[in-house]
Design a protein around this motif. Structure first.
Motif, mmCIF file in Angstrom:
data_model
loop_
_atom_site.group_PDB
_atom_site.id
_atom_site.type_symbol
_atom_site.label_atom_id
_atom_site.label_comp_id
_atom_site.label_asym_id
_atom_site.label_seq_id
_atom_site.Cartn_x
_atom_site.Cartn_y
_atom_site.Cartn_z
ATOM 1 N N ARG A 59 0.732 -1.130 -0.099
ATOM 2 C CA ARG A 59 -0.086 0.135 0.085
ATOM 3 C C ARG A 59 0.780 1.458 0.066
ATOM 4 N N LYS A 60 1.998 1.160 0.798
ATOM 5 C CA LYS A 60 2.598 2.326 0.742
ATOM 6 C C LYS A 60 3.420 2.774 -0.334
ATOM 7 N N PHE A 61 3.454 1.757 -1.485
ATOM 8 C CA PHE A 61 4.069 2.250 -2.773
ATOM 9 C C PHE A 61 3.092 2.862 -3.901
ATOM 10 N N GLY A 62 1.999 2.572 -3.200
ATOM 11 C CA GLY A 62 0.830 3.172 -4.032
ATOM 12 C C GLY A 62 0.237 2.139 -5.124
ATOM 13 N N ALA A 63 0.401 0.913 -4.704
ATOM 14 C CA ALA A 63 0.008 -0.344 -5.591
ATOM 15 C C ALA A 63 -1.406 -0.436 -5.700
ATOM 16 N N LEU A 64 -2.137 -0.503 -6.628
ATOM 17 C CA LEU A 64 -3.570 -0.645 -7.050
ATOM 18 C C LEU A 64 -4.094 -1.949 -7.487
ATOM 19 N N ASP A 65 -5.320 -2.259 -7.235
ATOM 20 C CA ASP A 65 -5.701 -3.514 -7.787
ATOM 21 C C ASP A 65 -5.262 -3.659 -9.410
ATOM 22 N N ALA A 66 -5.315 -2.640 -10.233
ATOM 23 C CA ALA A 66 -5.178 -2.812 -11.516
ATOM 24 C C ALA A 66 -3.829 -3.085 -11.815
ATOM 25 N N HIS A 67 -2.858 -2.955 -11.192
ATOM 26 C CA HIS A 67 -1.539 -3.121 -11.412
ATOM 27 C C HIS A 67 -1.279 -4.715 -11.130
ATOM 28 N N TYR A 68 -1.819 -5.371 -10.627
ATOM 29 C CA TYR A 68 -1.859 -6.660 -10.340
ATOM 30 C C TYR A 68 -1.706 -7.520 -11.822
ATOM 31 N N PRO A 69 -2.617 -7.252 -12.504
ATOM 32 C CA PRO A 69 -2.686 -8.215 -13.751
ATOM 33 C C PRO A 69 -1.648 -7.831 -14.707
ATOM 34 N N ALA A 70 -1.062 -6.501 -14.698
ATOM 35 C CA ALA A 70 0.059 -6.230 -15.300
ATOM 36 C C ALA A 70 1.352 -6.940 -15.120
ATOM 37 N N VAL A 71 1.484 -6.788 -13.424
ATOM 38 C CA VAL A 71 2.713 -7.543 -13.101
ATOM 39 C C VAL A 71 2.579 -9.351 -13.580
ATOM 40 N N GLY A 72 1.391 -9.762 -13.148
ATOM 41 C CA GLY A 72 1.273 -11.005 -13.645
ATOM 42 C C GLY A 72 1.620 -11.456 -14.921
ATOM 43 N N GLU A 73 1.105 -10.658 -15.979
ATOM 44 C CA GLU A 73 1.142 -10.858 -17.122
ATOM 45 C C GLU A 73 2.915 -10.803 -17.822
ATOM 46 N N CYS A 74 3.516 -9.966 -16.941
ATOM 47 C CA CYS A 74 5.015 -9.777 -17.174
ATOM 48 C C CYS A 74 6.020 -10.748 -16.566
ATOM 49 N N LEU A 75 5.258 -11.415 -15.499
ATOM 50 C CA LEU A 75 6.022 -12.281 -14.739
ATOM 51 C C LEU A 75 5.846 -13.614 -15.516
ATOM 52 N N VAL A 76 4.632 -14.101 -16.048
ATOM 53 C CA VAL A 76 4.585 -15.129 -16.848
ATOM 54 C C VAL A 76 5.448 -15.209 -18.138
ATOM 55 N N ALA A 77 5.508 -13.945 -18.595
ATOM 56 C CA ALA A 77 6.143 -13.740 -19.909
ATOM 57 C C ALA A 77 7.623 -13.807 -19.735
ATOM 58 N N SER A 78 8.179 -13.352 -18.615
ATOM 59 C CA SER A 78 9.584 -13.608 -18.166
ATOM 60 C C SER A 78 9.824 -15.101 -18.058
ATOM 61 N N LEU A 79 8.808 -15.899 -17.142
ATOM 62 C CA LEU A 79 9.271 -17.017 -17.036
ATOM 63 C C LEU A 79 9.332 -17.973 -18.327
ATOM 64 N N ALA A 80 8.363 -17.608 -19.102
ATOM 65 C CA ALA A 80 8.359 -18.292 -20.318
ATOM 66 C C ALA A 80 9.571 -18.233 -21.189
ATOM 67 N N ARG A 81 10.209 -16.869 -21.250
ATOM 68 C CA ARG A 81 11.541 -16.542 -21.980
ATOM 69 C C ARG A 81 12.512 -17.272 -21.419
ATOM 70 N N TYR A 82 12.758 -17.714 -19.994
ATOM 71 C CA TYR A 82 14.110 -18.407 -19.528
ATOM 72 C C TYR A 82 13.831 -19.710 -19.087
ATOM 73 N N ALA A 83 12.554 -20.439 -19.373
ATOM 74 C CA ALA A 83 12.272 -21.546 -19.129
ATOM 75 C C ALA A 83 12.645 -22.595 -20.530
ATOM 76 N N GLY A 84 12.642 -21.963 -21.504
ATOM 77 C CA GLY A 84 12.959 -22.272 -22.599
ATOM 78 C C GLY A 84 11.966 -23.516 -23.020
#
Length: 244
Positions: free
Chosen positions: A89-114
């Motif tokens: 909360r102190k960083f200003g995180a909003l509910d709408a930010h979580y899907p963006a983070v999830g999308e990029c996390l999965v994309a990063s894992l996909a890139r490095y998992a080969g």
């Protein structure tokens, strides 16, 4: 456990753990890539993070590893993710930010998992992240009803104790309740979004002031600023954290 949460299956747990093992040797590079695509795709979230990302990247990796470690222990997973949700909360995180983070996390894992990555692994990771994000957002919403995200405070006394140590007393704009053993994370005007933990050096006071003994550590942004740059009248922010 929140009724809407659907725990991961044994198969999903095995998939996320196995794939994490695959990317582990390149975990540092993966986190750099994650933030790069997050900020490129969603530039509006850049302001939630500190200018120097070195510590933040390490925190992401440690948080991710902890979540996966707890993925088959739903009670402790909920406890850990709830704490993260309140903390964000102190960083200003909003509910709408979580899907963006999830999308990029999965994309990063996909890139490095080969070749270890496939639609089933992607679905398992998406489920794991969805559970963690749901707990975090619900905890943040609950916390919003109880307390502010952070307390603004003014430094009213700054005393040099020698050997790189300063005794700093702050006065929060609102009463800040705490107990012995609690710690407070603080940011300074010189390094926004960079937070470090300090323990008050005394029991609670009737006037609500807090005093900290801060040692400037080598290359420590917050500690050095508090010891060498702060002065009476300087503002700082504090969030409500309990020692564990």
């Amino acid at each position: 456990m929140t009724p809407a949460l659907t725990p991961l299956t044994g198969r999903e747990i095995a998939l996320v753990r196995t794939s994490l093992t695959v990317v582990a040797p390149e975990a540092t590079e993966m986190t750099v890539y994650f933030y790069a695509i997050l900020f490129a795709r969603y530039p509006e979230v850049r302001g939630l993070f500190p200018e120097n990302m070195d510590v933040q990247r390490d925190r992401l990796l440690r948080g991710l590893l902890r979540i996966i470690d707890l993925v088959d222990d739903i009670d402790n997973l909920v406890q850990f993710c709830s704490r993260l949700g309140r903390d964000h909360r102190k960083f200003g995180a909003l509910d709408a930010h979580y899907p963006a983070v999830g999308e990029c996390l999965v994309a990063s894992l996909a890139r490095y998992a080969g070749t270890a990555w496939n639609p089933e692994v992607a679905a398992a990771w998406t489920h794991a992240y969805t559970v963690a994000a749901q707990v975090m957002t619900e905890a943040a919403a609950d916390d919003t009803r109880l307390r502010p995200a952070s307390w603004e405070a003014q430094i009213i006394r700054h005393e040099d104790r020698g050997h790189g140590i300063a005794e700093i007393t702050v006065e929060p704009e609102l009463p800040y309740a705490y107990v012995a053993g609690q710690y407070v994370s603080m940011e300074t005007p010189w390094h926004p979004r960079t937070w470090r933990h300090y323990s008050p050096a005394h029991p609670p006071r009737a006037d609500n002031t807090l005093t900290f003994h801060v040692r400037a550590v080598h290359r420590g942004q917050v500690s050095s600023a508090l010891v060498h740059q702060a002065a009476p009248g300087t503002g700082c922010g504090s969030d409500h954290r309990w020692a564990t």
